[in-house]
Design a protein around this motif. Structure first.
Motif, PDB file in Angstrom:
ATOM      1  N   ASP A  33       0.849  -1.202   0.000  1.00  0.00           N
ATOM      2  CA  ASP A  33       0.000   0.000   0.000  1.00  0.00           C
ATOM      3  C   ASP A  33       0.888   1.256   0.000  1.00  0.00           C
ATOM      4  OD1 ASP A  33      -2.400  -1.244  -0.052  1.00  0.00           O
ATOM      5  OD2 ASP A  33      -3.115  -0.536   1.884  1.00  0.00           O
ATOM      6  N   LYS A  34       0.511   2.223  -0.844  1.00  0.00           N
ATOM      7  CA  LYS A  34       1.246   3.485  -0.882  1.00  0.00           C
ATOM      8  C   LYS A  34       0.626   4.463   0.119  1.00  0.00           C
ATOM      9  CE  LYS A  34       2.679   3.026  -5.717  1.00  0.00           C
ATOM     10  NZ  LYS A  34       2.619   3.622  -7.083  1.00  0.00           N
ATOM     11  N   ILE A  35       1.475   5.090   0.918  1.00  0.00           N
ATOM     12  CA  ILE A  35       0.995   6.014   1.939  1.00  0.00           C
ATOM     13  C   ILE A  35       1.322   7.446   1.518  1.00  0.00           C
ATOM     14  CG2 ILE A  35       1.115   6.651   4.378  1.00  0.00           C
ATOM     15  CD1 ILE A  35       2.019   3.813   4.984  1.00  0.00           C
ATOM     16  N   ALA A  36       0.277   8.261   1.339  1.00  0.00           N
ATOM     17  CA  ALA A  36       0.440   9.647   0.892  1.00  0.00           C
ATOM     18  C   ALA A  36       1.012  10.513   2.013  1.00  0.00           C
ATOM     19  CB  ALA A  36      -0.905  10.201   0.430  1.00  0.00           C
ATOM     20  N   LEU A  37       1.526  11.687   1.619  1.00  0.00           N
ATOM     21  CA  LEU A  37       2.134  12.604   2.581  1.00  0.00           C
ATOM     22  C   LEU A  37       1.129  13.057   3.638  1.00  0.00           C
ATOM     23  CD1 LEU A  37       4.520  14.336   3.518  1.00  0.00           C
ATOM     24  CD2 LEU A  37       3.777  16.110   1.885  1.00  0.00           C
ATOM     25  N   ASN A  38      -0.119  13.361   3.206  1.00  0.00           N
ATOM     26  CA  ASN A  38      -1.124  13.815   4.181  1.00  0.00           C
ATOM     27  C   ASN A  38      -1.457  12.713   5.191  1.00  0.00           C
ATOM     28  OD1 ASN A  38      -2.553  12.559   1.819  1.00  0.00           O
ATOM     29  ND2 ASN A  38      -4.329  12.873   3.135  1.00  0.00           N
ATOM     30  N   THR A  39      -1.350  11.443   4.753  1.00  0.00           N
ATOM     31  CA  THR A  39      -1.591  10.325   5.673  1.00  0.00           C
ATOM     32  C   THR A  39      -0.509  10.270   6.741  1.00  0.00           C
ATOM     33  OG1 THR A  39      -2.685   9.054   3.921  1.00  0.00           O
ATOM     34  CG2 THR A  39      -1.925   7.833   5.844  1.00  0.00           C
ATOM     35  N   TRP A  40       0.736  10.430   6.320  1.00  0.00           N
ATOM     36  CA  TRP A  40       1.835  10.463   7.293  1.00  0.00           C
ATOM     37  C   TRP A  40       1.643  11.596   8.303  1.00  0.00           C
ATOM     38  CZ3 TRP A  40       4.546   6.455   8.168  1.00  0.00           C
ATOM     39  CH2 TRP A  40       4.977   5.599   7.144  1.00  0.00           C
ATOM     40  N   CYS A  41       1.261  12.780   7.797  1.00  0.00           N
ATOM     41  CA  CYS A  41       1.046  13.935   8.687  1.00  0.00           C
ATOM     42  C   CYS A  41      -0.079  13.650   9.682  1.00  0.00           C
ATOM     43  CB  CYS A  41       0.716  15.182   7.863  1.00  0.00           C
ATOM     44  SG  CYS A  41       2.083  15.767   6.841  1.00  0.00           S
ATOM     45  N   GLY A  42      -1.169  13.056   9.183  1.00  0.00           N
ATOM     46  CA  GLY A  42      -2.302  12.723  10.054  1.00  0.00           C
ATOM     47  C   GLY A  42      -1.930  11.693  11.099  1.00  0.00           C
ATOM     48  N   ILE A  43      -1.116  10.728  10.708  1.00  0.00           N
ATOM     49  CA  ILE A  43      -0.671   9.694  11.642  1.00  0.00           C
ATOM     50  C   ILE A  43       0.108  10.312  12.805  1.00  0.00           C
ATOM     51  CG2 ILE A  43       0.962   7.773  11.912  1.00  0.00           C
ATOM     52  CD1 ILE A  43       0.086   6.858   9.095  1.00  0.00           C
TER      53      ILE A  43
END
Length: 317
Positions: free
Chosen positions: A282-292
């Motif tokens: 699964d590819k994790i977008a930049l906004n997902t990393w920030c939200g995490i």
């Protein structure tokens, strides 16, 4: 307290691998069929453990207790987990994992409304931060998959409600988390089996096929593709992820309360996407990393608040 956080750790790992395991058998088993299999087997695995323990004195009538188990089974197994299975069909495993993790937000709100539990200042701050983190991940201004998002959030909302109704049911029946989980699984599986039987009635199946969103539920199989070829993945899904994950989650809730148990779903958004990236690409977008990162900050605040509450209660004693 160390035992409580061990429960949280085990449950977190089990739940964080859930979407990956379910995604791996997508197309092999229908959503309803997989729910039926994993919750029935999960309930049977927990049953000997529950029966071995000394049964508590039942605080309500036998029939009322059965009614409570049917209610929790319906909320968890039939509604929440069916929406969850469908969300995995229409969206990435990592995205569903993160969105489903907002169920403690709903659980805390339902706890306030149903159980009249007070929310601490740190708990409220953690709640707000976690919601901000989820909004960063979801990115409402640029929705690319509203169906998958709606299904995942619907699953999270109903699971949050189930968590609180289960606690209420525990107070009414006298059964603790492990027993409540076991009987909820069995009751929900019976309800699903009835629905599977109904879906195989020709007239009902014909009607389902005429309605677009009901088509996937027509002629739902019960044992199709259950074979030695899928033994190990079914064993992991049914016994470890379903039976073990839910059992340890409610053990954590029994001994540490909603806020501590909710750490499972605050840590899961950080762990599940990483596991999905490593195992199924699964590819994790930049906004997902920030939200995490934002959600994990909320988790730390929840942990600090819980420790302060524990110290205060010890001083009062």
């Amino acid at each position: 307290m160390k035992k409580v956080f061990l429960y949280v750790l085990i449950s977190t790992f089990m739940f964080s691998s859930m979407e990956i395991a379910l995604k791996s058998v997508q197309g092999v088993f229908s959503p309803i069929q997989l729910n039926l299999l994993r919750f029935f087997v999960g309930g049977l695995v927990l049953l000997p453990i529950v029966l071995r323990k000394k049964s508590p004195q039942m605080l309500t009538s036998k029939w009322k207790s059965i009614g409570i188990f049917m209610l929790t089974g319906f909320l968890c197994v039939v509604v929440s987990m069916t929406l969850y299975q469908m969300a995995i069909m229409y969206d990435q495993a990592s995205t569903v994992a993160v969105l489903f993790s907002c169920n403690p937000v709903f659980a805390l709100l339902f706890a306030f409304v149903i159980l009249r539990e007070k929310m601490s200042r740190l708990g409220f701050i953690s709640l707000v931060i976690s919601i901000i983190g989820l909004l960063i991940i979801v990115n409402p201004a640029n929705l690319t998959n509203p169906l998958g998002l709606s299904l995942a959030l619907g699953s999270a909302l109903t699971f949050g409600l189930y968590s609180i109704v289960s606690r209420w049911g525990s107070q009414k029946t006298g059964f603790k988390g492990l027993a409540m989980t076991c009987y909820t699984f069995i009751a929900g599986s019976i309800e699903l089996l009835v629905l599977v039987g109904i879906s195989n009635i020709s007239a009902v199946a014909k009607f389902m096929n005429s309605v677009e969103w009901l088509k996937p539920f027509a002629y739902t199989p019960a044992l199709q593709n259950v074979s030695l070829h899928y033994f190990w993945i079914l064993l992991f899904i049914c016994v470890f992820v379903t039976g073990g994950g839910f059992a340890f989650y409610f053990l954590a809730m029994d001994h540490g309360g909603v806020s501590i148990a909710s750490l499972v779903f605050f840590i899961k958004p950080g762990l599940a996407p990483i596991l999905a990236m490593i195992t199924i690409g699964d590819k994790i977008a930049l906004n997902t990393w920030c939200g995490i990162v934002v959600i994990l900050i909320g988790s730390v605040i929840t942990f600090i608040g819980s420790r302060l509450e524990q110290k205060n209660s010890e001083l009062e004693d």
